[in-house]
Design a protein around this motif. Structure first.
Motif, PDB file in Angstrom:
ATOM      1  N   MET A 106       0.768  -1.291  -0.191  1.00 17.43           N
ATOM      2  CA  MET A 106      -0.119  -0.055  -0.038  1.00 17.43           C
ATOM      3  C   MET A 106       0.990   1.397  -0.054  1.00 17.43           C
ATOM      4  N   ALA A 144      -2.291  -4.944   0.636  1.00 16.98           N
ATOM      5  CA  ALA A 144      -3.829  -4.938   0.445  1.00 16.98           C
ATOM      6  C   ALA A 144      -3.854  -5.660  -0.791  1.00 16.98           C
ATOM      7  N   CYS A 161      -8.917   1.148   2.483  1.00 20.59           N
ATOM      8  CA  CYS A 161      -8.620  -0.296   2.072  1.00 20.59           C
ATOM      9  C   CYS A 161      -9.895  -0.767   1.416  1.00 20.59           C
ATOM     10  N   GLN A 164     -11.726  -5.203   2.622  1.00 17.27           N
ATOM     11  CA  GLN A 164     -11.802  -5.724   3.930  1.00 17.27           C
ATOM     12  C   GLN A 164     -12.148  -7.038   4.364  1.00 17.27           C
ATOM     13  N   GLN A 176      -9.117  -8.732   6.496  1.00 14.07           N
ATOM     14  CA  GLN A 176      -7.779  -7.863   6.365  1.00 14.07           C
ATOM     15  C   GLN A 176      -7.756  -7.465   7.800  1.00 14.07           C
TER      16      GLN A 176
END
Length: 237
Positions: A106, A144, A161, A164, A176
């Motif tokens: 990320m 991610a 994000c 999830q 996540q």
């Protein structure tokens, strides 16, 4: 009675609240400490697979060669056995990677007690339907989802994000975030100097890292109830 197999990737990130739920249902569990070189037992002896978090990335197979073996086991479990699976943080990313999706670093890591929101699919999902439309969770990840595997439904998202929580096929889930936390979990993680420095670097100060410990304890009871619902639902498959 169910027989639960758990893949653990580091000393500090164990099954947490799930230990209580497994015991309450009088189910059996076996934890495979992959980071210690323990072998994965025959999969057909188990009814449910839980895969925990960890600081390594799914592509670091050179540094952690057991990741290759683990991903093959996950692929066999989900695609061939079609038995219930729940992956948490790294376990979520391993599910994606093992089944043909990809994960990527990320630009801005997501760390803190932050809200996630259910999608339309999430509001109809067997594990998530009973949850509020929006709820706080503990986030601690710098990787991610980049591309989803085939036959995947996104169940929850956050501002930081877009993926999830997912369901792949009929009975494989990944989240996540970290629903397994109990009182003191993050304080224990912070005792590891690497974890503490990571939190300080990502959050900006030692005070912010301490605040994360306190905030995670404040949501621990809600997370405990959520994991209880998750586990009860997983037992139905």
């Amino acid at each position: 009675m169910m027989n639960v197999l758990i893949f653990q990737h580091t000393q500090g990130e164990g099954p947490g609240a799930f230990c209580d739920h497994i015991a309450r249902h009088e189910d059996a569990m076996q934890i495979v400490h992959l980071y210690k070189g323990q072998s994965i037992p025959p999969l057909d002896e188990f009814d449910l697979l839980l895969v925990m978090g960890g600081p390594m990335d799914v592509w670091e197979t050179g540094t952690y060669p057991w990741l290759t073996i683990e991903k093959q086991a996950i692929r066999t479990w989900v695609r061939d056995f079609n038995r219930p699976y729940l992956g948490i943080c790294l376990g979520h990313q391993l599910l994606i990677d093992a089944l043909g999706g990809t994960c990527a670093r990320m630009q801005i890591p997501e760390i803190g007690v932050l809200p996630v929101e259910l999608t339309g699919n999430g509001r109809e999902d067997p594990l998530f339907a009973s949850l509020p439309r929006q709820f706080p969770v503990l986030q601690w990840h710098g990787v991610a989802t980049a591309d989803l595997p085939p036959d995947t439904a996104v169940l929850a998202a956050s501002d930081g994000c877009a993926v999830q929580a997912i369901r792949v096929g009929d009975c494989a889930w990944g989240v996540q975030f970290h629903p397994e936390i109990v009182q003191g979990t993050i304080s224990t993680w912070m005792e590891d100097k690497g974890n503490h420095q990571c939190a300080v670097d990502w959050l900006g100060s030692a005070d912010a890292a301490l605040a994360l410990e306190n905030e995670s304890d404040r949501i621990a009871a809600d997370q405990y109830r959520m994991t209880s619902e998750f586990y009860s639902a997983l037992r139905q498959f």
